[in-house]
Design an enzyme around this catalytic site. Structure first.
Site, short mmCIF file in Angstrom:
data_model
loop_
_atom_site.label_atom_id
_atom_site.label_comp_id
_atom_site.label_asym_id
_atom_site.label_seq_id
_atom_site.Cartn_x
_atom_site.Cartn_y
_atom_site.Cartn_z
N ARG A 11 -18.36 64.39 48.50
CA ARG A 11 -18.54 64.20 50.23
C ARG A 11 -19.57 62.62 50.86
O ARG A 11 -19.52 62.22 51.78
CB ARG A 11 -19.35 65.54 50.85
CG ARG A 11 -17.85 66.59 50.30
CD ARG A 11 -18.80 67.94 50.81
NE ARG A 11 -17.86 69.11 51.48
CZ ARG A 11 -16.89 69.41 50.90
NH1 ARG A 11 -16.42 68.61 49.43
NH2 ARG A 11 -15.96 70.51 50.33
N GLY A 83 -8.11 67.65 43.46
CA GLY A 83 -7.65 68.19 44.68
C GLY A 83 -8.74 68.11 45.82
O GLY A 83 -8.12 67.49 47.18
N ARG A 111 -0.28 70.07 43.81
CA ARG A 111 -1.55 71.24 44.21
C ARG A 111 -0.61 71.09 45.95
O ARG A 111 -0.80 69.87 46.36
CB ARG A 111 -2.41 71.17 44.28
CG ARG A 111 -2.82 70.78 42.36
CD ARG A 111 -4.08 70.67 42.21
NE ARG A 111 -5.26 71.38 43.19
CZ ARG A 111 -6.51 71.44 42.99
NH1 ARG A 111 -6.75 70.25 42.15
NH2 ARG A 111 -7.25 72.32 43.96
N SER A 157 -10.63 77.55 53.27
CA SER A 157 -10.39 76.28 52.05
C SER A 157 -11.34 75.49 52.65
O SER A 157 -11.04 75.24 53.29
CB SER A 157 -9.49 75.79 51.85
OG SER A 157 -9.59 74.64 51.23
N GLN A 159 -11.61 72.85 51.74
CA GLN A 159 -11.56 71.26 51.34
C GLN A 159 -10.63 71.74 52.62
O GLN A 159 -10.52 69.73 53.49
CB GLN A 159 -10.31 71.21 50.09
CG GLN A 159 -10.98 71.02 48.45
CD GLN A 159 -10.03 71.04 47.99
OE1 GLN A 159 -8.77 70.95 47.83
NE2 GLN A 159 -10.71 71.04 45.97
N ASP A 315 -14.57 78.80 41.98
CA ASP A 315 -13.90 78.19 40.63
C ASP A 315 -14.85 78.20 39.46
O ASP A 315 -14.55 77.85 38.82
CB ASP A 315 -15.07 76.61 41.05
CG ASP A 315 -14.78 75.80 42.22
OD1 ASP A 315 -13.08 76.20 41.85
OD2 ASP A 315 -15.01 74.51 42.45
N LYS A 342 -4.59 76.05 41.71
CA LYS A 342 -6.02 74.66 41.26
C LYS A 342 -5.76 73.86 40.34
O LYS A 342 -4.40 73.63 40.26
CB LYS A 342 -7.22 75.98 40.60
CG LYS A 342 -8.12 77.02 42.18
CD LYS A 342 -8.21 75.57 42.84
CE LYS A 342 -8.86 76.62 44.00
NZ LYS A 342 -9.14 75.92 44.73
N ARG A 346 -5.18 79.50 36.98
CA ARG A 346 -6.09 79.93 36.03
C ARG A 346 -5.65 81.29 35.46
O ARG A 346 -6.38 81.78 34.76
CB ARG A 346 -6.91 79.89 37.31
CG ARG A 346 -7.82 78.12 36.95
CD ARG A 346 -8.81 78.20 37.47
NE ARG A 346 -9.31 75.95 37.58
CZ ARG A 346 -10.53 75.13 38.05
NH1 ARG A 346 -10.15 76.30 38.94
NH2 ARG A 346 -10.26 74.35 37.91
N ARG A 388 -12.00 73.89 33.79
CA ARG A 388 -12.66 74.79 33.72
C ARG A 388 -12.36 75.87 32.67
O ARG A 388 -13.82 76.37 32.01
CB ARG A 388 -12.78 75.29 34.55
CG ARG A 388 -12.92 74.81 35.93
CD ARG A 388 -14.02 75.52 37.22
NE ARG A 388 -14.84 74.32 38.20
CZ ARG A 388 -15.33 73.31 38.15
NH1 ARG A 388 -16.49 73.82 37.24
NH2 ARG A 388 -15.63 72.78 39.12
C1 S3P Z 1 -14.40 72.12 46.80
C2 S3P Z 1 -13.12 73.46 47.22
C3 S3P Z 1 -12.73 74.57 46.70
C4 S3P Z 1 -13.25 74.35 45.35
C5 S3P Z 1 -13.27 72.71 44.84
C6 S3P Z 1 -14.10 72.20 45.30
C7 S3P Z 1 -14.30 71.10 47.72
O1 S3P Z 1 -11.44 74.54 47.00
O2 S3P Z 1 -12.12 75.17 44.27
O3 S3P Z 1 -13.01 73.02 43.51
O4 S3P Z 1 -15.32 70.07 46.93
O5 S3P Z 1 -14.34 72.07 48.95
P1 S3P Z 1 -10.87 75.06 47.86
O6 S3P Z 1 -11.66 74.72 49.51
O7 S3P Z 1 -9.01 74.13 48.48
O8 S3P Z 1 -10.23 76.60 47.81
#
Ligand code: S3P
Length: 428
Positions: A11, A83, A111, A157, A159, A315, A342, A346, A388
């Site tokens: 970020r 991702g 993904r 999520s 993300q 995670d 992921k 996993r 992981r």
């Molecule tokens: C992350 C959010 C998570 C996590 C990933 C990093 C992030 O994914 O699993 O390793 O930096 O926002 P999701 O929000 O899609 O679950």
């Protein structure tokens, strides 16, 4: 020494690209994932310098012409295994008047991206992906301004939420995002630290709404990235399940939306002491609380972990499964389906690996049941090329009788390049 938090490092680089001027990021994560983001930010016409004075910590200097000076990349953007890079950049690029193609390795191409394509399209960007817009590579044709929208997400999520917040910076009004559960809030904190107001409130039940009004410039900042709690989790488990261990981890990020693994381990009986530490002389800690954590050998017991806790420790679930295998009694983990999407599946990976080591672990749909305590016996484990899983099986090898082999251990460097040397130091 713990790597800088991966989520925050991604970020910081992306927000540095949007902020006109010079941003400084201290103690960033230096895994391959963060490097993928740094390389892509460079290809948008941003100067990104990576410095490492001691060969372990990495600082970035980001000099950006600002959002209006970014240039269209002339090659496909390689997100590697990451991702977070793929999804967050899809949001950022949606609000830029240019065309970009995001791709990555074989794992990344598996993904799901429909979850970001659908809301970003509603905002006015044009996105396409393989397999009826469900899998990368993905093309993004952005535009500025985007339409502000109200989005309600189904899968919790960070993300997805962060992609939408980055897009919302370039929207013509207030965008609101309601999530079924609170997810990590680094993007919100970091935007606030850069002069962009982000409202966040409980919406009802566990739901959380965040809102941001577009058009406010992102200011450059200087900040220090806290230690990665997801990396710390490996050592918390290692020391807790080891018969004779005491470890102190310095400067770990303990953001309330990110620290679930610490609290779950404590619920299992892990002896973890927490000493809050403030911001340091080298800059603020990205608006994040940090602490020194001391963990000692512990008598763990099995617990029930529900769907919302899975989301909060998403995670860390693989290494928590290892803790459960060493705990007295039964641990039930419910609603862990997101783990299948992921860097690998996993659920399949952790259950196969722990079973190979002699743990009693059962999978029923998206639920896991682990019955302990089992004596783990060294065996060959398959990391599925997933960082992981590789690190979890390596930690298992510390307590298993005999020799444990981990396939494709280099995957650890996606998030924690110094993992195996730290493992050696800890063993010594
Ligand atoms: C992350 C959010 C998570 C996590 C990933 C990093 C992030 O994914 O699993 O390793 O930096 O926002 P999701 O929000 O899609 O679950």
């Amino acid at each position: 020494m713990l790597p800088g938090d991966k989520s925050i490092s991604h970020r910081a680089l992306m927000l540095g690209a949007l902020a006109e001027g010079t941003s400084r990021i201290r103690a960033a994560g230096d895994g391959r994932d963060v490097r993928s983001t740094a390389a892509i930010v460079r290809s948008l016409g941003v100067v990104v310098e990576r410095h490492s004075e001691d060969g372990r910590t990495v600082d970035y200097l980001v000099r950006s012409p600002g959002v209006d000076g970014l240039r269209e990349p002339d090659a496909i953007l390689d997100c590697g295994n990451s991702g977070t890079t793929l999804r967050l950049l899809a949001g950022l690029l949606s609000a830029l008047p240019m065309t970009a193609i995001l791709d990555g390795d074989a794992s990344l191409r598996g993904r799901p991206v429909a979850r970001i394509i659908e809301p970003l399209r509603r905002m006015g960007a044009v996105l396409h992906a393989r397999r009826r817009d469900s899998l990368p590579p993905m093309t993004v044709v952005g535009r500025r301004p985007l339409r502000s929208v109200e989005v309600r997400t189904v899968v919790p999520s960070a993300q997805v939420k962060s992609a939408l917040l980055l897009a919302a910076l370039g929207a013509d009004g207030e965008t609101t995002i309601t999530e079924p559960l609170a997810t990590r809030d680094h993007t919100e904190r970091m935007l606030r630290a850069r002069g962009v107001a982000v409202r966040s409130q409980r919406a009802g039940g566990d739901e959380v709404t965040v809102a941001l009004t577009g058009g406010i410039p992102v200011r450059p900042v200087e900040e220090r990235v806290p230690g990665d709690v997801s990396a710390a989790a490996f050592w918390l488990v290692a020391a807790a399940i080891h018969p004779d261990a005491e470890l102190t981890l310095h400067g770990v990020g303990v953001n309330p939306t990110r620290r679930a693994a610490i609290d779950l381990l404590r619920r299992m009986g892990a002896r973890i002491d927490e000493m809050p530490v403030g911001s340091t002389a080298t800059g603020s800690d990205a608006g994040e609380p940090t602490a020194d954590l001391t963990v000692r050998s512990s008598a763990l017991r099995g617990i029930d972990i529900g769907t919302s806790e899975v989301a909060a420790a998403i995670d860390e679930v693989p290494v928590l499964c290892l803790a459960a295998a060493a705990a007295d009694g039964t641990t039930r983990i419910r609603g862990a389906g997101e783990l299948r999407h992921k860097e690998s599946d996993r659920i399949a990976g952790i259950s196969a690996g722990l079973a190979a080591l002699g743990a009693r672990i059962e999978v029923d749909g998206d639920d896991l049941t682990i019955r302990g305590p089992g004596r783990l016996t060294g065996a060959a484990t398959d990391s599925l090329d997933d960082h992981r899983l590789a690190m979890t099986f390596a930690v298992a090898g510390l307590v298993a009788d005999g020799e444990t082999a981990v396939s494709r251990p280099r995957s650890a460097s996606v998030s924690y390049p110094g993992f195996f040397s730290d493992l050696e130091r800890i063993r010594a």
